[in-house]
Design a protein around this motif. Structure first.
Motif, mmCIF file in Angstrom:
data_model
loop_
_atom_site.group_PDB
_atom_site.id
_atom_site.type_symbol
_atom_site.label_atom_id
_atom_site.label_comp_id
_atom_site.label_asym_id
_atom_site.label_seq_id
_atom_site.Cartn_x
_atom_site.Cartn_y
_atom_site.Cartn_z
ATOM 1 N N VAL A 64 -2.571 -13.029 -4.428
ATOM 2 C CA VAL A 64 -2.757 -12.102 -3.299
ATOM 3 C C VAL A 64 -3.102 -10.721 -3.830
ATOM 4 C CG1 VAL A 64 -1.644 -11.061 -1.304
ATOM 5 C CG2 VAL A 64 -1.120 -13.405 -1.929
ATOM 6 N N VAL A 98 -6.313 -8.331 -3.202
ATOM 7 C CA VAL A 98 -6.209 -6.942 -2.755
ATOM 8 C C VAL A 98 -6.951 -6.016 -3.714
ATOM 9 C CG1 VAL A 98 -4.594 -5.042 -2.479
ATOM 10 C CG2 VAL A 98 -4.084 -7.253 -1.508
ATOM 11 N N VAL A 100 -10.589 -6.075 -3.022
ATOM 12 C CA VAL A 100 -10.951 -5.289 -1.843
ATOM 13 C C VAL A 100 -10.894 -3.798 -2.148
ATOM 14 C CG1 VAL A 100 -10.293 -4.720 0.515
ATOM 15 C CG2 VAL A 100 -10.160 -7.071 -0.279
ATOM 16 N N SER A 101 -9.800 -3.391 -2.811
ATOM 17 C CA SER A 101 -9.651 -1.953 -3.064
ATOM 18 C C SER A 101 -10.670 -1.489 -4.097
ATOM 19 C CB SER A 101 -8.239 -1.635 -3.537
ATOM 20 O OG SER A 101 -8.066 -2.128 -4.835
ATOM 21 N N PHE A 153 -13.461 -0.493 -2.139
ATOM 22 C CA PHE A 153 -13.203 0.838 -1.573
ATOM 23 C C PHE A 153 -13.572 1.929 -2.575
ATOM 24 C CE2 PHE A 153 -10.021 -0.499 1.772
ATOM 25 C CZ PHE A 153 -10.766 0.025 2.795
ATOM 26 N N GLN A 195 -16.423 4.883 -2.537
ATOM 27 C CA GLN A 195 -16.104 6.301 -2.713
ATOM 28 C C GLN A 195 -16.920 6.912 -3.846
ATOM 29 O OE1 GLN A 195 -11.846 6.223 -3.182
ATOM 30 N NE2 GLN A 195 -11.541 7.315 -1.256
ATOM 31 N N PRO A 218 -3.805 -1.134 -8.183
ATOM 32 C CA PRO A 218 -3.891 -0.493 -6.879
ATOM 33 C C PRO A 218 -2.871 -1.080 -5.922
ATOM 34 C CG PRO A 218 -5.621 -2.091 -7.121
ATOM 35 C CD PRO A 218 -4.929 -2.040 -8.436
ATOM 36 N N GLY A 219 -2.579 -0.319 -4.882
ATOM 37 C CA GLY A 219 -1.744 -0.880 -3.843
ATOM 38 C C GLY A 219 -0.359 -0.324 -3.770
ATOM 39 N N PRO A 240 1.613 0.501 -0.889
ATOM 40 C CA PRO A 240 1.411 0.391 0.545
ATOM 41 C C PRO A 240 2.197 1.423 1.333
ATOM 42 C CG PRO A 240 2.818 -1.339 -0.249
ATOM 43 C CD PRO A 240 2.474 -0.518 -1.428
ATOM 44 N N ASP A 241 3.165 2.046 0.715
ATOM 45 C CA ASP A 241 4.005 2.975 1.453
ATOM 46 C C ASP A 241 3.742 4.385 0.935
ATOM 47 O OD1 ASP A 241 5.877 4.355 2.752
ATOM 48 O OD2 ASP A 241 7.558 3.065 2.231
ATOM 49 N N PRO A 242 2.887 5.134 1.616
ATOM 50 C CA PRO A 242 2.483 6.427 1.072
ATOM 51 C C PRO A 242 3.598 7.453 1.053
ATOM 52 C CG PRO A 242 1.566 6.105 3.244
ATOM 53 C CD PRO A 242 2.258 4.835 2.885
ATOM 54 N N GLU A 286 -1.969 12.107 -8.609
ATOM 55 C CA GLU A 286 -2.792 11.699 -7.463
ATOM 56 C C GLU A 286 -3.582 10.429 -7.776
ATOM 57 O OE1 GLU A 286 -3.734 12.666 -3.555
ATOM 58 O OE2 GLU A 286 -2.620 13.963 -4.891
ATOM 59 N N LEU A 301 -1.638 -8.863 4.751
ATOM 60 C CA LEU A 301 -2.570 -8.430 3.711
ATOM 61 C C LEU A 301 -2.961 -6.968 3.907
ATOM 62 C CD1 LEU A 301 -5.136 -11.227 2.890
ATOM 63 C CD2 LEU A 301 -3.383 -10.214 1.467
ATOM 64 N N SER A 312 -1.310 -4.675 5.077
ATOM 65 C CA SER A 312 -0.250 -3.715 4.749
ATOM 66 C C SER A 312 -0.175 -3.431 3.253
ATOM 67 C CB SER A 312 1.102 -4.190 5.281
ATOM 68 O OG SER A 312 1.418 -5.431 4.716
ATOM 69 N N VAL A 313 -0.861 -4.216 2.422
ATOM 70 C CA VAL A 313 -0.879 -3.868 0.999
ATOM 71 C C VAL A 313 -2.238 -3.405 0.517
ATOM 72 C CG1 VAL A 313 1.075 -5.080 0.053
ATOM 73 C CG2 VAL A 313 -1.012 -6.329 0.505
ATOM 74 N N VAL A 314 -3.260 -3.477 1.358
ATOM 75 C CA VAL A 314 -4.555 -2.956 0.932
ATOM 76 C C VAL A 314 -4.472 -1.443 0.921
ATOM 77 C CG1 VAL A 314 -6.944 -2.646 1.630
ATOM 78 C CG2 VAL A 314 -5.912 -4.886 1.758
ATOM 79 N N PRO A 315 -4.683 -0.813 -0.240
ATOM 80 C CA PRO A 315 -4.607 0.638 -0.274
ATOM 81 C C PRO A 315 -5.792 1.253 0.463
ATOM 82 C CG PRO A 315 -5.231 -0.217 -2.407
ATOM 83 C CD PRO A 315 -5.046 -1.390 -1.530
ATOM 84 N N GLY A 328 -4.567 6.798 4.034
ATOM 85 C CA GLY A 328 -3.374 6.159 3.505
ATOM 86 C C GLY A 328 -2.101 6.629 4.182
ATOM 87 N N LEU A 329 -2.040 7.908 4.524
ATOM 88 C CA LEU A 329 -0.840 8.450 5.163
ATOM 89 C C LEU A 329 -0.694 7.938 6.583
ATOM 90 C CD1 LEU A 329 -0.655 12.116 3.955
ATOM 91 C CD2 LEU A 329 1.027 10.345 3.652
ATOM 92 N N GLN A 333 -1.327 4.839 7.565
ATOM 93 C CA GLN A 333 -1.339 3.382 7.591
ATOM 94 C C GLN A 333 -0.429 2.869 8.705
ATOM 95 O OE1 GLN A 333 -0.880 1.562 3.794
ATOM 96 N NE2 GLN A 333 -2.156 -0.063 4.547
ATOM 97 N N VAL A 357 5.380 -5.660 -0.282
ATOM 98 C CA VAL A 357 5.470 -4.201 -0.283
ATOM 99 C C VAL A 357 6.427 -3.693 -1.350
ATOM 100 C CG1 VAL A 357 6.281 -2.286 1.128
ATOM 101 C CG2 VAL A 357 4.785 -3.968 2.110
ATOM 102 N N TYR A 372 16.093 3.092 0.172
ATOM 103 C CA TYR A 372 14.656 2.907 0.335
ATOM 104 C C TYR A 372 14.272 3.560 1.658
ATOM 105 C CZ TYR A 372 10.153 0.597 0.804
ATOM 106 O OH TYR A 372 8.816 0.340 0.939
#
Lengths: 305, 151
Positions: free
Chosen positions: A59, A63, A66-67, A70, A74, A135-136, A138-140, A272, B18, B20-23, B29-30, B32, B67, B124
């Protein structure tokens, strides 16, 4: 969908509603909560999680693909002139740094800080691990990166991570072939630091902000801290070696009426867009503990200074 | 409900996981959205037969693995979300669109708030700004779903 089938669906749905459904919900919630508690208290579960993580490798590969697209898009839109000016800038920076380096050699015997940096250089040369970020995140709102080296390659929990500019963070989870590093800018990270100019010790707390700034709270009100001061790791927690560059003071806040001085530091490593990092083999780490968890947590590092 | 529709609904959940993990690019990104929450709300409204609590728990557990959140966190919150949405389903589908939207937002707020609360206990926790952002972007998705794909 016709009216008839719609009613049928809802009727069938309603039949399953009621106390049975609530009970099922409660049961699942209790199980999940139990899982949370177990994972938080029994470190061995981390290994089980590692197995699940291994199953997700395909997986992650998808990802990444895909990224990668991206990033390609860019990069395509970044025009050549900006790249050229960036190149020019880097050349002049290189030249300036070469001059700096020559000065450093002549002052080495006298300058305490430069000596510690030199020691660090010798240390860095030994047995560290280069890793690349995957990459990845997911929680910024959490500042973490996934690295492509795991416990099999010698990464371990609590390992200091250093980038080209300075300290990046520390490894918080070591899976088999990947690991997860917490950046120094994460809100839950604390790093014992020292001012290069004055030797004043402080704790650099991550703020979790998007500009990756660090906060140095609770410094003596009359401390000699000015904008542009360089902050290095003090080695006080025993986790990070002393003398690693952390960042530069961006602004100092000493409002009258407050008992302490605060400073914001912008990290010198480019948090960054991290690509290649170095996993240091910390001196303080006892030998023979290849994968033992809980080497030193951020909180413990802060308490140690 | 045909076999194909069931497959489609589960594929939707997989796609949400999927996503939710694609950057996303830096600026997006902020913002998401909570993809899984949006997909689950949608599933409860469009195909309640497939929106089982066990399915939600399994999807949440997968999300935890993907995640990197504490195992069980999203399993718990996703289950609560499906439970709430399922209990409010009758009210939601019979409401006018604007009320529908607010009810969906209410459920999503509960989902994100619960995740933040429990995540906080287990070391977390995201920032409040991040939660607000994802709530808003999730709301936009829900709005689009309600506007264009009539439930």
């Amino acid at each position: 969908m016709t009216q008839e089938t719609a009613t049928l669906t809802t009727d069938r749905f309603r039949r399953r509603k009621g106390p049975a459904r609530a009970g099922q919900c409660l049961l699942i919630c209790l199980l999940s909560f139990g899982l949370l508690v177990v994972e938080a208290n029994i470190p061995a579960v981390q290994k089980v999680r590692g197995i699940g993580e291994l199953m997700l490798v395909p997986v992650q590969a998808a990802v990444r693909l895909v990224s990668g697209g991206f990033r390609g898009v860019q990069g395509y839109f970044r025009d050549q002139s900006s790249l050229m000016s960036e190149n020019q800038e880097m050349r002049t920076q290189l030249l300036r740094q070469e001059v700096d380096l020559q000065q450093m050699a002549s002052l080495k015997s006298e300058n305490e800080v430069l000596r510690s940096l030199h020691e660090l250089n010798a240390q860095l040369g030994s047995e560290n691990l280069t890793a690349e970020t995957l990459p990845g995140n997911p929680d910024p709102s959490r500042h973490r990166v996934t690295l492509n080296k795991g416990s099999r390659q010698g990464a371990y929990v609590g390992q200091p991570v250093v980038g080209s500019g300075g300290v990046v963070g520390q490894v918080t989870r070591d899976y088999l072939v990947t690991s997860e590093a917490l950046l120094i800018s994460d809100a839950s990270h604390a790093l014992p630091v020292m001012f290069e100019r004055t030797g004043l010790q402080a704790i650099a707390l991550g703020t979790g902000r998007r500009d990756h700034r660090l906060l140095l709270p609770f410094m003596p009100f009359h401390a000699d801290v000015i904008r542009g001061d360089t902050v290095v790791s003090s080695g006080a927690g025993g986790l990070f070696p002393a003398g690693l560059r952390v960042g530069v003071v961006e602004n100092v806040r000493n409002s009258s009426g407050e008992a302490f001085l605060e400073a914001f530091v912008s990290p010198s490593a480019n948090l960054e867009s991290l690509r290649q990092v170095l996993l240091l083999r910390s001196q303080a780490r006892p030998p023979g503990r290849e994968t033992a968890p809980g080497a030193e947590l951020p909180g413990a590092a802060a308490a140690g200074s | 409900m045909t076999e194909g529709a069931v497959m489609r609904n589960y594929a939707l959940l997989g796609a949400a996981l999927l996503m939710s993990v694609v950057p996303l690019p830096q600026l997006l990104g902020l913002w998401q959205p909570p993809w899984l929450a949006v997909a689950l709300i949608w599933l409860v409204l469009a195909a309640p037969e497939d929106a089982r609590l066990t399915v939600a728990a399994a999807a949440g557990l997968l999300q935890d693995l993907l995640v990197g959140s504490p195992l069980g966190l999203h399993a718990l919150t996703a289950t609560v979300l499906v439970f709430l949405a399922g209990n409010m389903r009758q009210r939601i589908v019979t409401s006018p669109p604007w009320l529908r939207f607010f009810l969906a937002m209410l459920i999503m707020t509960a989902y994100l708030g619960l995740a933040a609360l429990i995540g906080g206990w287990f070391d977390y926790a995201g920032s409040w700004a991040g939660i607000a952002n994802s709530l808003m972007s999730g709301g936009v998705l829900i709005l689009i779903a309600f506007l264009f794909l009539k439930v």
